[in-house]
Structure formats: C-alpha cells, structure tokens
Scaffold this motif. Structure first.
Motif, PDB file in Angstrom:
ATOM      1  N   LEU A 158       5.713   5.859   2.044  1.00  0.00           N
ATOM      2  CA  LEU A 158       5.417   4.789   2.702  1.00  0.00           C
ATOM      3  C   LEU A 158       5.236   3.569   1.586  1.00  0.00           C
ATOM      4  N   THR A 159       4.658   3.790   0.538  1.00  0.00           N
ATOM      5  CA  THR A 159       4.665   2.649  -0.469  1.00  0.00           C
ATOM      6  C   THR A 159       6.156   2.105  -0.682  1.00  0.00           C
ATOM      7  N   LYS A 160       7.099   3.056  -0.967  1.00  0.00           N
ATOM      8  CA  LYS A 160       8.498   2.719  -1.271  1.00  0.00           C
ATOM      9  C   LYS A 160       9.196   1.944  -0.091  1.00  0.00           C
ATOM     10  N   SER A 161       8.981   2.365   1.145  1.00  0.00           N
ATOM     11  CA  SER A 161       9.434   1.544   2.158  1.00  0.00           C
ATOM     12  C   SER A 161       8.954   0.395   2.621  1.00  0.00           C
ATOM     13  N   LEU A 162       7.603   0.287   2.267  1.00  0.00           N
ATOM     14  CA  LEU A 162       6.933  -0.969   2.448  1.00  0.00           C
ATOM     15  C   LEU A 162       7.447  -2.133   1.365  1.00  0.00           C
ATOM     16  N   SER A 163       7.450  -1.516   0.150  1.00  0.00           N
ATOM     17  CA  SER A 163       8.320  -2.520  -1.006  1.00  0.00           C
ATOM     18  C   SER A 163       9.581  -2.997  -0.463  1.00  0.00           C
ATOM     19  N   LEU A 164      10.404  -2.064   0.063  1.00  0.00           N
ATOM     20  CA  LEU A 164      11.647  -2.564   0.321  1.00  0.00           C
ATOM     21  C   LEU A 164      11.680  -3.501   1.386  1.00  0.00           C
ATOM     22  N   ASP A 165      11.058  -2.996   2.583  1.00  0.00           N
ATOM     23  CA  ASP A 165      10.940  -3.992   3.533  1.00  0.00           C
ATOM     24  C   ASP A 165      10.401  -5.096   3.574  1.00  0.00           C
ATOM     25  N   GLY A 166       9.254  -5.402   2.582  1.00  0.00           N
ATOM     26  CA  GLY A 166       8.551  -6.600   2.431  1.00  0.00           C
ATOM     27  C   GLY A 166       9.497  -7.564   1.521  1.00  0.00           C
ATOM     28  N   ARG A 167      10.347  -7.186   1.010  1.00  0.00           N
ATOM     29  CA  ARG A 167      10.917  -8.275  -0.034  1.00  0.00           C
ATOM     30  C   ARG A 167      11.395  -9.429   0.557  1.00  0.00           C
ATOM     31  N   PRO A 168      12.080  -9.559   1.787  1.00  0.00           N
ATOM     32  CA  PRO A 168      12.500 -11.004   2.158  1.00  0.00           C
ATOM     33  C   PRO A 168      11.550 -11.747   2.717  1.00  0.00           C
ATOM     34  N   TYR A 169      10.184 -11.119   2.660  1.00  0.00           N
ATOM     35  CA  TYR A 169       8.944 -11.940   3.060  1.00  0.00           C
ATOM     36  C   TYR A 169       7.920 -12.136   2.001  1.00  0.00           C
ATOM     37  N   ARG A 170       8.222 -11.692   0.814  1.00  0.00           N
ATOM     38  CA  ARG A 170       7.296 -11.967  -0.408  1.00  0.00           C
ATOM     39  C   ARG A 170       6.060 -11.213  -0.170  1.00  0.00           C
ATOM     40  N   ILE A 171       6.247 -10.009   0.325  1.00  0.00           N
ATOM     41  CA  ILE A 171       5.100  -8.969   0.492  1.00  0.00           C
ATOM     42  C   ILE A 171       5.244  -7.874  -0.505  1.00  0.00           C
ATOM     43  N   ALA A 172       4.516  -7.722  -1.533  1.00  0.00           N
ATOM     44  CA  ALA A 172       4.663  -6.765  -2.701  1.00  0.00           C
ATOM     45  C   ALA A 172       3.877  -5.598  -2.186  1.00  0.00           C
ATOM     46  N   CYS A 173       4.170  -4.470  -2.434  1.00  0.00           N
ATOM     47  CA  CYS A 173       3.414  -3.216  -2.306  1.00  0.00           C
ATOM     48  C   CYS A 173       3.292  -2.506  -3.442  1.00  0.00           C
ATOM     49  N   GLY A 174       2.134  -1.965  -3.731  1.00  0.00           N
ATOM     50  CA  GLY A 174       2.041  -0.862  -4.835  1.00  0.00           C
ATOM     51  C   GLY A 174       1.288   0.198  -4.502  1.00  0.00           C
ATOM     52  N   GLN A 175       1.151   1.037  -5.414  1.00  0.00           N
ATOM     53  CA  GLN A 175       0.327   2.401  -5.113  1.00  0.00           C
ATOM     54  C   GLN A 175      -0.592   2.715  -6.552  1.00  0.00           C
ATOM     55  N   ILE A 176      -1.830   3.054  -6.108  1.00  0.00           N
ATOM     56  CA  ILE A 176      -2.855   3.518  -7.274  1.00  0.00           C
ATOM     57  C   ILE A 176      -2.979   5.045  -6.757  1.00  0.00           C
ATOM     58  N   ASP A 177      -2.719   5.751  -7.897  1.00  0.00           N
ATOM     59  CA  ASP A 177      -2.903   7.225  -7.798  1.00  0.00           C
ATOM     60  C   ASP A 177      -4.254   7.641  -8.760  1.00  0.00           C
ATOM     61  N   ILE A 178      -5.152   7.906  -8.056  1.00  0.00           N
ATOM     62  CA  ILE A 178      -6.480   8.215  -8.877  1.00  0.00           C
ATOM     63  C   ILE A 178      -6.743   9.570  -8.857  1.00  0.00           C
ATOM     64  N   GLY A 179      -7.397   9.877  -9.944  1.00  0.00           N
ATOM     65  CA  GLY A 179      -7.901  11.175 -10.235  1.00  0.00           C
ATOM     66  C   GLY A 179      -9.113  11.304 -10.571  1.00  0.00           C
ATOM     67  N   ASN A 180     -10.075  12.109  -9.980  1.00  0.00           N
ATOM     68  CA  ASN A 180     -11.364  12.447 -10.481  1.00  0.00           C
ATOM     69  C   ASN A 180     -12.461  11.328 -10.510  1.00  0.00           C
ATOM     70  N   ALA A 181     -12.410  10.324  -9.524  1.00  0.00           N
ATOM     71  CA  ALA A 181     -13.317   9.139  -9.783  1.00  0.00           C
ATOM     72  C   ALA A 181     -14.585   9.822  -9.109  1.00  0.00           C
ATOM     73  N   ALA A 182     -15.703   9.197  -9.713  1.00  0.00           N
ATOM     74  CA  ALA A 182     -17.036  10.003  -9.296  1.00  0.00           C
ATOM     75  C   ALA A 182     -17.404   9.409  -8.042  1.00  0.00           C
ATOM     76  N   THR A 183     -17.194  10.222  -6.790  1.00  0.00           N
ATOM     77  CA  THR A 183     -17.571   9.691  -5.437  1.00  0.00           C
ATOM     78  C   THR A 183     -18.138  10.819  -4.779  1.00  0.00           C
TER      79      THR A 183
END
Length: 243
Positions: A158-183
C-alpha cells in the motif's frame, strides 16, 4: 491521525501538537480521544473525532470534518491497528476474527489514504504526506500471527502504491516499521511471549515517545524529501536473527 486514543497514536499526537501542529485525533471511542486532547494541554489545537476506520461512512465524515475545521490536510498518520486473536493457531482462527484484522489494518488504512488523497489533490497548494504504521511484522512474522502479519506485509505494498500514485500531486508516502514500543498491545512481551523455537521469552521494549520523535521528523520534511521506510525498534529485541 487514526488510533490516537492510546499508545503510539497518543504519543505521536502529543509530539505533533507540541511542535505546533493542529491535530485531529480519530478512534472508535470518544473518551480516550478526549484524554489525548487534554494531555496536549491548553493552547494545543487537538480535535477529537470519533471514527471507525473500517466503516466507510465514518472515514468520509472524518475527512469532511478535518477539511471544514482546518481548510486543508497536510499529514495523515495511518496508525489504527489490531493484532487479532493472540496465540491462536491459524486452523482455529474464525473467519470473523480474520476479517476484523483485515478490515482495520488494511481496508481501514486504504480508506483513510483514499480520503487523504481526495483532499490533498484538491487543495491549494496541492499535496501532503501520508505516513503508514507498518510493523516489524511487515518483514518477519511472530508465531501464530497470520492475520496481523499478512496485513502488515500488505501495508508495505500500500505504501509503495501510494508513493507512486501520489507523485503527480506532491503527495509523499512513507512507512514506519515499529518493534516493541511499550503500549498495551505489547504488554505481554514484558511477561513472556512465544518465540520461533517454541520457548517463551521476555522481550525488551522502548518508550513510545521514541517512535513519536521519528514520526515528527518524517512529518516535518519538505515534500521534496521523503523517508520511504524507517525501522524503529527496541535495540535488543529478537528481530535480527528472529527464528
């Protein structure tokens, strides 16, 4: 920001509000959202909006509310998620349990990204940023976590597709992969969680505020720059070499 009533969502909302952002916090329960808004303190602009991300009507209302209140949308943090049944072998997972995880983690993220795209394409100046909450499970699974792992792997696509489809509209998309945050979701890691070798082991965790600082950095980059993927994890957790 979705899933903002607790955990990582609350920590990120507070970090953004503390940095001067106006933040709409969304979740299924109004009470925790109001607690997040109160924790931001006087002078912070934090708007609680009750919304179930798996319900298309709720998502539509969420983005209409944001546009009416603020006039534009510069950032979506796609954070809402659920782990599903813990420790259940895949042959024993009910269809409804599988469906709930997919509806929240994947379909909910899609619906919110779609809503953000619609606003970001139409506004002037055009553009904005979407940050998806992936997971260490977007890379490697835990035992008996097929629904969560499948949706988190899908989040990367989903992140990669959003990044590609957002390029013409100045929409940037990234992903943060989180491991073991205290919640609350990771509470069982501090008492012992099943490992790939069949043993139970206590795993280290990190403060969710450490995740929030990373999201804030990603959010405040100019749209000409993007953190495509970032991994933030408890240093000693069993990820490198898991299994």
């Amino acid at each position: 920001m979705t899933g903002a009533g607790s955990g990582i969502g609350r920590s990120v909302a507070l970090a953004l509000a503390g940095a001067g952002w106006s933040v709409a916090v969304a979740g299924r329960r109004t009470g925790p959202l109001e607690e997040t808004a109160a924790a931001a303190g006087q002078g912070a602009d934090v708007l609680p909006v009750r919304a179930d991300v798996s319900a298309p009507g709720d998502v539509t209302t969420l983005f209409e509310t944001v546009r009416e209140r603020y006039g534009r949308l510069d950032l979506l943090f796609n954070n809402a998620g659920t782990f599903g049944p813990a420790g259940v072998p895949l042959e024993d997972i009910a269809y409804e349990e599988w469906r709930q995880v997919v509806d929240v983690n994947l379909t909910g993220a899609f619906l919110c990204a779609q809503g953000a795209f619609r606003v970001m394409k139409e506004q002037d100046p055009q553009g904005g940023r979407i940050i998806n909450n992936g997971s260490i499970s977007a890379h490697v699974p835990r035992p008996n976590s097929i629904a969560y792992t499948a949706t988190k792997h899908a989040m990367t696509g989903l992140t990669k597709s959003l990044s590609l489809d957002g390029r013409p509209y100045r929409i940037a998309c990234g992903q943060i992969d989180i491991g073991n945050a205290a919640t609350d979701m990771t509470a069982r890691m501090r008492t012992g969680i099943l490992q790939a070798n069949g043993q139970l082991a206590v795993e280290p965790v990190m403060d969710a505020a450490d995740v929030a600082r990373t999201v804030l950095h990603m959010a405040e980059l100019p749209l000409e720059a993007n953190v495509q993927f970032a991994t933030v994890m408890a240093t000693a957790m069993p990820y490198i070499g898991r299994g």
